[in-house]
Design a protein around this motif. Structure first.
Motif, PDB file in Angstrom:
ATOM      1  N   PRO A 158      -8.155   9.063  -4.396  1.00  0.00           N
ATOM      2  CA  PRO A 158      -7.586   9.216  -3.054  1.00  0.00           C
ATOM      3  C   PRO A 158      -8.233  10.383  -2.313  1.00  0.00           C
ATOM      4  O   PRO A 158      -8.387  11.471  -2.848  1.00  0.00           O
ATOM      5  N   THR A 207       0.821  -1.204   0.000  1.00  0.00           N
ATOM      6  CA  THR A 207       0.000   0.000   0.000  1.00  0.00           C
ATOM      7  C   THR A 207       0.857   1.257   0.000  1.00  0.00           C
ATOM      8  O   THR A 207       1.819   1.360   0.764  1.00  0.00           O
ATOM      9  N   ARG A 240      -3.088   1.509  -4.412  1.00  0.00           N
ATOM     10  CA  ARG A 240      -3.935   2.656  -4.101  1.00  0.00           C
ATOM     11  C   ARG A 240      -5.417   2.268  -4.119  1.00  0.00           C
ATOM     12  O   ARG A 240      -6.262   2.978  -4.649  1.00  0.00           O
ATOM     13  N   LEU A 249      -1.825   7.415  -0.314  1.00  0.00           N
ATOM     14  CA  LEU A 249      -3.251   7.113  -0.307  1.00  0.00           C
ATOM     15  C   LEU A 249      -3.835   7.288   1.082  1.00  0.00           C
ATOM     16  O   LEU A 249      -4.935   7.827   1.253  1.00  0.00           O
TER      17      LEU A 249
END
Length: 470
Positions: A182, A59, A156, A63
């Protein structure tokens, strides 16, 4: 609040008659450090100095910055706990973490303020490949769904899903890609590639759709919007040898390319058993201007109001309506028209068995309206109150509606007169069962009225299952 933890502080002095200690006998004064920590617990001003996320693998940190930024704006410990909990919910909503735990600690080290706090999110990412198996309920149909997901593909919150569904009236499989913006999960892009085969016994029709679509979802004030383009190759055929000539005429291949927009405003406190609030949903579809051999303009709406009365009873009123206008001198396709009747709309009539028909096959209509008035009450004598019994409601209903084809050369007054003619309506009572917060089952005793020639009725007990009810 979920898994939100605060670091244990040294015990505060306890006193009181119930503990057998008199406050006047307490001569020990808390140390200054303890007094400072006690002030924090008593909602004195604090500063969140650091927010850390532990356990990240694939990850991307940028984000998550949007999801946890509000924690820095907290002014006291209670506010920190609330905002940390909200941030945790946002992280879980992304669908990329299996678990999220929160630790609130006092700041330490160089630069630490006396009232400084550190917030730590400990996350566990979901696997790169997951599978699922579940059942789904549609409008008077059920299906088994198998799915394979690739969550958080690019780091994301993107998601690729392959899904196969086998149901009583429909079989489908498709591939979809989901990409959120995001910082605003509700604003997202969805791409779909699919094949759907459906059977429609009320029309002796079967349909196979092969298509692709792209849709953009976004909020705007209190409303939610979806803008979509869809291109689909449709193959229509007869479900039985006894299909009418009108249905056989519709058989063959067509290509539809359509732009659509839907808007909804929903203030209800529940989608299945609301006791307050309202719903407004409007859909528009324009086909033919981006290609294909099918051209039409289609509009429909749904309106619902709910009012809480006495003794946990609820009065609910609904209104549906829609119109299909063929373009370019073409006639409308049987697959694009509206259908009405059955346990999910005008109760007491057969499934989609109101309106134009030929030799027992229902052909749908280019305009319709339907209205319903319901009184929902708890079960008599309230069995299982506070538990299983709360999944049930009794209801008394009055439904009405009509479906027809219009002559668009006439004016609006003639159209309204045509929609008001041959009014079908029904009344009755029954029991409703909520399935989660997405579907419900109904068992009703119905009395159909205003029956017209060709209508198929269900006089007496009628069972219904679905996700959208009038």
């Amino acid at each position: 609040m979920g898994a939100v933890h605060a670091k244990s502080l040294d015990p505060l002095p306890m006193h009181g008659r119930d503990l057998g200690v008199n406050p006047d006998d307490m001569i020990e004064v808390p140390e200054p450090e303890h007094a400072a920590k006690q002030e924090i617990l008593e909602n004195k001003d604090v500063v969140v100095q650091h927010v850390n996320i532990q356990g990240l693998g694939r990850t991307k940190e940028d984000l998550l910055g949007h999801e946890i930024s509000d924690v820095f704006h907290a002014k006291n410990l209670i506010d920190v706990m609330k905002k940390a909990h909200m941030a945790r919910q946002k992280l879980l909503r992304l669908g990329i973490f299996k678990e999220v735990e929160v630790l609130i600690d006092t700041s330490e080290g160089a630069g630490a303020l006396p009232n400084g706090l550190d917030v730590i999110f400990e996350v566990t990412e979901v696997k790169r490949l997951t599978g699922s198996y579940n059942t789904m309920v549609g409008n008077n149909e059920g299906s088994m769904v198998l799915g394979v997901k690739l969550p958080n593909m690019l780091g994301r919150a993107e998601k690729t899903t392959f899904q196969f569904s086998y149901g009583t009236k429909e079989t489908s499989y498709g591939l979809s890609f989901f990409k959120p913006q995001p910082g605003c999960f509700e604003r997202n892009l969805v791409l779909n590639l699919y094949k759907v085969t459906g059977q429609f016994p009320w029309s002796s029709l079967k349909e196979t759709d092969r298509g692709l679509s792209a849709e953009l979802n976004f909020p705007l004030g209190p409303s939610s919007h979806t803008v979509k383009w869809e291109g689909v190759w449709r193959e229509l055929g007869c479900l039985a040898r006894s299909a009418s000539f009108a249905v056989r005429e519709e058989s063959g291949h067509s290509l539809k390319s359509a732009l659509s927009h839907s808007m909804s405003v929903d203030s209800r406190n529940s989608a299945i058993f609301p006791n307050r609030g309202a719903l407004l949903r409007i859909n528009q579809e324009l086909a033919g201007y981006t290609g294909g051999d099918t051209s039409f303009l289609k509009e429909d709406f749904e309106l619902q109001f709910n009012k809480h009365l006495f003794l946990d009873s609820v009065l609910s009123a609904s209104l549906w309506g829609g119109m299909l206008y063929p373009l370019g001198g073409q006639s409308s396709c049987i697959a694009d028209r509206f259908y009405l009747g059955g346990p999910t709309s005008v109760r007491g009539f057969g499934m989609y068995s109101i309106g134009p028909q030929s030799e027992g096959d229902y052909l749908g209509g280019e305009a319709y309206w339907a209205g319903g008035l319901h009184l929902y009450t708890p079960l008599p004598f309230r069995p299982g109150k506070g538990g299983f019994g709360d999944l049930f409601r009794t209801h008394f209903f009055l439904n009405a509606g009509n479906l027809c084809n219009l002559n668009y050369g006439e004016g609006p007054k003639a159209h309204l007169q045509k929609l008001a003619e041959c009014l079908r309506w029904s009344y009755g009572a029954g029991v409703v069962l909520r399935l989660g917060n997405i579907a419900r089952l109904e068992l009703n005793y119905c009395v159909p009225m205003g029956v017209q020639s060709g209508d198929r009725i269900c006089d007496g007990v009628q069972f219904g299952a679905g996700i959208r009810f009038l």
